[in-house]
Design an enzyme around this catalytic site. Sequence first.
Site, PDB file in Angstrom:
ATOM      1  N   TRP A   1       0.705  -1.299   0.363  1.00  0.00           N
ATOM      2  CA  TRP A   1      -0.024   0.179   0.006  1.00  0.00           C
ATOM      3  C   TRP A   1       0.898   0.741  -0.321  1.00  0.00           C
ATOM      4  CZ3 TRP A   1      -0.484   3.837   3.057  1.00  0.00           C
ATOM      5  CH2 TRP A   1      -1.403   5.003   2.466  1.00  0.00           C
TER       6      TRP A   1
ATOM      7  N   GLY B   1      -5.065  -2.842  -2.375  1.00  0.00           N
ATOM      8  CA  GLY B   1      -4.742  -3.126  -0.464  1.00  0.00           C
ATOM      9  C   GLY B   1      -5.334  -1.953   0.022  1.00  0.00           C
ATOM     10  N   ASP B   2      -6.191  -1.171  -0.834  1.00  0.00           N
ATOM     11  CA  ASP B   2      -6.637  -0.267  -0.613  1.00  0.00           C
ATOM     12  C   ASP B   2      -8.537   0.356   0.009  1.00  0.00           C
ATOM     13  OD1 ASP B   2      -6.029   3.383   0.275  1.00  0.00           O
ATOM     14  OD2 ASP B   2      -8.105   2.955  -0.907  1.00  0.00           O
ATOM     15  N   TYR B   3      -8.064   0.070   1.476  1.00  0.00           N
ATOM     16  CA  TYR B   3     -10.401  -0.358   1.505  1.00  0.00           C
ATOM     17  C   TYR B   3     -11.232   0.695   0.617  1.00  0.00           C
ATOM     18  CZ  TYR B   3     -14.272  -0.048   4.095  1.00  0.00           C
ATOM     19  OH  TYR B   3     -16.136  -0.438   4.001  1.00  0.00           O
TER      20      TYR B   3
ATOM     21  N   TRP C   1     -11.766   5.724  -5.648  1.00  0.00           N
ATOM     22  CA  TRP C   1     -12.090   6.597  -3.978  1.00  0.00           C
ATOM     23  C   TRP C   1     -13.492   8.159  -4.259  1.00  0.00           C
ATOM     24  CZ3 TRP C   1      -5.840   6.808  -4.272  1.00  0.00           C
ATOM     25  CH2 TRP C   1      -5.233   6.233  -3.561  1.00  0.00           C
TER      26      TRP C   1
END
Length: 225
Positions: A151, A170-172, A212
């Site tokens: 990340w 890997g980023d929520y 995002w």
Amino acid sequence: MQKSHEILWKQAEETLRKEPAFKFWLEQVKLPHWPFQNYMSEQASAEESLVIYFALMRAVVSQQLSTGSAKAILQKLQKIENNHLPLPHHFLTIRDETLKACGLSRQKIRYLRAIAEEAEQKKLPTSQEALAMDSEGLCQRLTDIPGIGDWSADMVMIFALNHPDIFAVGDYGVREGYRLIYQLEKQPSPKALAKAGERFSPYRSLLTGYCWSVKEFIQKRRDLT
């Protein structure tokens, strides 16, 4: 260079619009402009030898924290040295108590010192050296540093080096944004998402940013209800 950024952005938007799910969402949420500009990309204009150092420091501070919490800690660190993050030689002299008062955990202090030591010993690649490496090789080099995982390496490549083809699975927030876009019941695993994202190459950093943006858009709507 600016023109190439604009061309890349337009090509990415055209690619996303070919997907029915994205075509709908692009009417609601605009594709963020490339290269991305936020607190993670600050100091990317530093001298060539320090770009990776500053980016790694910001990435470690931001690990497992909300944007607001990370920014608050970074602002406290910047106050130590004239409104920018301490340079490597200075950071190594700062007492743990001072760093803890900024909101850093013992573990993160240890990781940040490891980064500063790498920079002080001239072991970190310069921005030009990093740009000359392929993404897999650079990721491997960065993740050899204590506290740096995939990340953090992704954040460095996206925000400091403006690498256009990094899908931060890997980023929520990325996984949640992708789930919302495709109306999935649950988030895909990082492995499954990486596979699904292959067809968006070479624009996967912009896909990351769009995931995002969709997540933030939905969150703001929920906050208003």
